[in-house]
Motif scaffolding. Structure first.
Motif: not given
Ligand code: MLT
Length: 245
Positions: A72-74, A104
């Motif tokens: 999540r968010n890399t 994602t």
């Protein structure tokens, strides 16, 4: 063979894929991770559309033989076993395991295309193997670029263009859509130096900022993996494994 490219998952709904032969591309990094995990001997990849569903499957179905993976968010998700960096997916960690994968854009795009008759994933790493498989199938092809939060991204489109070029080397009788033509043009403009293109694209810059520079190099290698990832019955396996089951 007709070839179309969907430049973002937002352009169509799930039913669009019914009965089609589809290829999902998320170069940075989901479909590169899938190629690497299968090449390292993972039993299967189970793509999921939400973290809750990933947790549910992990506790109910696959017990200790499964790994919760993704980002999540890399970054790795709290409580998960692995993040979304190809280098994490070594034989030691993933051999024989079911990988439950949430990302994602990538895993969600695969889930979106689940009604396809043939559903494959592709990255720069395994592009040639996927092209050869598609030519053998001989069906019209929909290439879905996972993009970034519903928006266009250049790395997936360049990969789509390169996949089309590879198909055209083997099958000269292709009919390509306007979006496929645009992908070919972009791959000619930006695909000469793939690592450079990945370093300069928006998601590449974010990965670099977050300390994942090595992933960009790994995802930029062309045709180092001879795996065709095929989605069948809820999970992705290597075509060679499916053929002997
Ligand atoms: C995604 O699904 O959006 C990507 O794989 C994100 C990432 O790994 O950085």
């Amino acid at each position: 063979m007709k070839i179309n490219v969907l430049l973002s998952p937002q352009n169509v709904d799930d039913l669009y894929f019914t009965g089609k032969t589809s290829v999902i591309i998320d170069v940075l990094r989901a479909t590169s991770v899938i190629a690497k995990a299968l090449n390292s001997g993972a039993k299967e990849i189970i793509p999921v559309g939400s973290i809750d569903f990933a947790m549910k499957i992990s506790s109910n179905t696959h017990g200790s033989q499964s790994l919760l993976c993704g980002e999540r968010n890399t970054k790795i998700i709290e409580g998960f076993n692995l993040g979304n960096s190809p280098e994490e997916y070594t034989e030691e960690k993933v051999k024989g395991k079911s990988i439950i994968l949430f990302t994602t854009n990538g895993s969600k795009s695969i889930v979106k295309a689940k009604f396809s008759t043939n559903l494959l994933t592709c990255s720069f790493n395994n592009l040639k193997s996927v092209a050869e498989h598609l030519v053998k199938l001989g069906e019209d092809v929909e290439i879905l670029c996972a993009g970034s939060n519903g928006l266009f991204c250049i790395e997936d489109t360049v990969c789509a263009g390169k996949l089309i070029s590879e198909i055209q080397k083997i099958n000269t009788d292709t009919e390509i859509s306007d979006a496929a033509k645009a992908s070919l043009v972009l791959s000619k403009e930006f695909g000469g130096d793939i690592p450079e293109m990945l370093k300069n694209c928006e998601h590449g810059k974010l990965l670099e900022e977050n300390g994942f520079g090595i992933d960009i190099e790994i995802c930029g290698i062309l045709n180092n993996i001879n795996i065709v990832p095929v989605f069948d019955n809820g999970s992705i396996k290597s075509f060679n494994t499916l053929a002997v089951e």
